[in-house]
Scaffold this motif. Structure first.
Motif, PDB file in Angstrom:
ATOM      1  N   ASP A   7      14.233 -22.599  -3.457  1.00  0.00           N
ATOM      2  CA  ASP A   7      14.140 -22.064  -2.099  1.00  0.00           C
ATOM      3  C   ASP A   7      14.104 -23.217  -1.093  1.00  0.00           C
ATOM      4  O   ASP A   7      13.161 -24.012  -1.065  1.00  0.00           O
ATOM      5  CB  ASP A   7      12.886 -21.209  -1.979  1.00  0.00           C
ATOM      6  N   ALA A   8      15.128 -23.300  -0.242  1.00  0.00           N
ATOM      7  CA  ALA A   8      15.231 -24.384   0.742  1.00  0.00           C
ATOM      8  C   ALA A   8      14.068 -24.374   1.733  1.00  0.00           C
ATOM      9  O   ALA A   8      13.741 -25.418   2.309  1.00  0.00           O
ATOM     10  CB  ALA A   8      16.557 -24.306   1.480  1.00  0.00           C
ATOM     11  N   ASP A   9      13.432 -23.236   1.923  1.00  0.00           N
ATOM     12  CA  ASP A   9      12.267 -23.173   2.817  1.00  0.00           C
ATOM     13  C   ASP A   9      11.079 -23.952   2.260  1.00  0.00           C
ATOM     14  O   ASP A   9      10.149 -24.266   3.001  1.00  0.00           O
ATOM     15  CB  ASP A   9      11.844 -21.716   3.058  1.00  0.00           C
ATOM     16  N   ARG A  10      11.123 -24.278   0.983  1.00  0.00           N
ATOM     17  CA  ARG A  10      10.054 -25.053   0.341  1.00  0.00           C
ATOM     18  C   ARG A  10      10.490 -26.503   0.076  1.00  0.00           C
ATOM     19  O   ARG A  10       9.917 -27.190  -0.764  1.00  0.00           O
ATOM     20  CB  ARG A  10       9.638 -24.374  -0.965  1.00  0.00           C
ATOM     21  N   ALA A  11      11.499 -26.974   0.798  1.00  0.00           N
ATOM     22  CA  ALA A  11      12.077 -28.299   0.558  1.00  0.00           C
ATOM     23  C   ALA A  11      11.048 -29.427   0.659  1.00  0.00           C
ATOM     24  O   ALA A  11      11.164 -30.430  -0.045  1.00  0.00           O
ATOM     25  CB  ALA A  11      13.232 -28.553   1.519  1.00  0.00           C
ATOM     26  N   ASP A  12      10.031 -29.270   1.506  1.00  0.00           N
ATOM     27  CA  ASP A  12       8.998 -30.313   1.611  1.00  0.00           C
ATOM     28  C   ASP A  12       8.366 -30.613   0.259  1.00  0.00           C
ATOM     29  O   ASP A  12       7.983 -31.761  -0.008  1.00  0.00           O
ATOM     30  CB  ASP A  12       7.910 -29.903   2.601  1.00  0.00           C
ATOM     31  N   ASP A  73      20.899 -30.230   5.426  1.00  0.00           N
ATOM     32  CA  ASP A  73      20.292 -30.340   6.752  1.00  0.00           C
ATOM     33  C   ASP A  73      18.970 -31.092   6.678  1.00  0.00           C
ATOM     34  O   ASP A  73      18.687 -31.972   7.508  1.00  0.00           O
ATOM     35  CB  ASP A  73      20.068 -28.949   7.373  1.00  0.00           C
ATOM     36  N   TYR A  74      18.164 -30.767   5.682  1.00  0.00           N
ATOM     37  CA  TYR A  74      16.883 -31.456   5.477  1.00  0.00           C
ATOM     38  C   TYR A  74      17.134 -32.949   5.234  1.00  0.00           C
ATOM     39  O   TYR A  74      16.464 -33.802   5.817  1.00  0.00           O
ATOM     40  CB  TYR A  74      16.140 -30.832   4.291  1.00  0.00           C
ATOM     41  N   TYR A  75      18.098 -33.241   4.364  1.00  0.00           N
ATOM     42  CA  TYR A  75      18.418 -34.632   4.024  1.00  0.00           C
ATOM     43  C   TYR A  75      18.897 -35.382   5.274  1.00  0.00           C
ATOM     44  O   TYR A  75      18.504 -36.533   5.508  1.00  0.00           O
ATOM     45  CB  TYR A  75      19.471 -34.653   2.919  1.00  0.00           C
ATOM     46  N   ARG A  76      19.719 -34.754   6.097  1.00  0.00           N
ATOM     47  CA  ARG A  76      20.182 -35.407   7.326  1.00  0.00           C
ATOM     48  C   ARG A  76      19.007 -35.765   8.226  1.00  0.00           C
ATOM     49  O   ARG A  76      18.973 -36.846   8.812  1.00  0.00           O
ATOM     50  CB  ARG A  76      21.151 -34.499   8.075  1.00  0.00           C
ATOM     51  N   GLU A  77      18.056 -34.855   8.359  1.00  0.00           N
ATOM     52  CA  GLU A  77      16.876 -35.118   9.192  1.00  0.00           C
ATOM     53  C   GLU A  77      16.063 -36.278   8.627  1.00  0.00           C
ATOM     54  O   GLU A  77      15.516 -37.081   9.375  1.00  0.00           O
ATOM     55  CB  GLU A  77      16.002 -33.864   9.281  1.00  0.00           C
ATOM     56  N   LYS A  78      15.973 -36.359   7.323  1.00  0.00           N
ATOM     57  CA  LYS A  78      15.231 -37.421   6.646  1.00  0.00           C
ATOM     58  C   LYS A  78      15.940 -38.764   6.785  1.00  0.00           C
ATOM     59  O   LYS A  78      15.300 -39.803   6.900  1.00  0.00           O
ATOM     60  CB  LYS A  78      15.070 -37.038   5.169  1.00  0.00           C
ATOM     61  N   GLY A  79      17.272 -38.717   6.767  1.00  0.00           N
ATOM     62  CA  GLY A  79      18.070 -39.941   6.850  1.00  0.00           C
ATOM     63  C   GLY A  79      18.845 -40.179   5.570  1.00  0.00           C
ATOM     64  O   GLY A  79      18.261 -40.389   4.519  1.00  0.00           O
ATOM     65  N   VAL A  80      20.165 -40.135   5.674  1.00  0.00           N
ATOM     66  CA  VAL A  80      21.047 -40.277   4.522  1.00  0.00           C
ATOM     67  C   VAL A  80      21.576 -41.716   4.473  1.00  0.00           C
ATOM     68  O   VAL A  80      22.104 -42.211   5.475  1.00  0.00           O
ATOM     69  CB  VAL A  80      22.231 -39.285   4.626  1.00  0.00           C
ATOM     70  N   PRO A  81      21.442 -42.397   3.338  1.00  0.00           N
ATOM     71  CA  PRO A  81      21.990 -43.753   3.223  1.00  0.00           C
ATOM     72  C   PRO A  81      23.497 -43.770   3.495  1.00  0.00           C
ATOM     73  O   PRO A  81      24.198 -42.780   3.270  1.00  0.00           O
ATOM     74  CB  PRO A  81      21.699 -44.123   1.765  1.00  0.00           C
TER      75      PRO A  81
END
Length: 186
Positions: A7-12, A73-81
């Motif tokens: 579940d992407a809502d639990r990505a944290d 989307d989560y990864y983009r917010e975190k920062g993608v190498p």
């Protein structure tokens, strides 16, 4: 047969290093992949990019493959190498050329995509001699972490499925909660 996705809502929850490394350390993953720096690699079911980030500095390119755009989307917010490409796709229909990957790895996602079609696709996109690393929740686990027990595979079951699709298993270990397979594409 694969089951539901995380579940992407639990990505944290996928960013909890203490919990994630308890079941697979960055060092163990890199040992299994044994990169020399020039590889093109795919992270199958990359989620938030937790393990992608560990592999990216050790290879030339990584494709972070996930079926859920919300994970990207989560990864983009975190920062993608810079050397990571985000690829929205299922493992059963990868947008890669035949024999185009040096290696691929799946960390706790094999149970989500395990199917004849996905394994044929992995055999197609990995070059001959290419490495496939699978780490997933073991069927013999307690069920306290990861998916329900009825959605899991044993190392032997996963290894047999890989062998049926042209992979030679070079390393197999079943631990209390997880298993690790390292295979080579024939």
């Amino acid at each position: 047969m694969g089951y539901h996705t995380f579940d992407a809502d639990r990505a944290d929850n996928l960013e909890d290093a203490q919990r994630r490394y308890r079941f697979l350390s960055a060092e163990e993953l890199l040992w299994a992949l044994s990169p020399d720096g020039d590889e093109t690699v795919a992270d199958l079911g990359s989620g938030t990019g937790f393990y992608t980030d560990d592999v990216a500095p050790a290879v030339d390119r990584v494709s972070a493959v996930d079926i859920q755009e919300a994970m990207h989307d989560y990864y983009r917010e975190k920062g993608v190498p810079e050397n990571v490409d985000l690829v929205t796709s299922g493992v059963d229909d990868l947008p890669f050329d035949t024999d185009s990957l040096d290696a691929a790895f799946s960390t706790m996602t094999y149970h989500e995509f395990a199917s004849e079609r996905a394994l044929r696709e992995l055999s197609r996109v990995l070059e001959p001699g290419g490495t496939l690393v699978v780490v997933d929740w073991a069927a013999a686990g307690t069920g306290a972490h990861g998916p329900p027990l009825d959605e899991r595979f044993s190392a032997a079951e996963a290894g047999d499925a890989l062998r049926q699709h042209g992979f030679e298993i070079e390393f197999e270990a079943e631990r209390p909660e997880t298993f690790l397979l390292v295979g080579r594409n024939d």
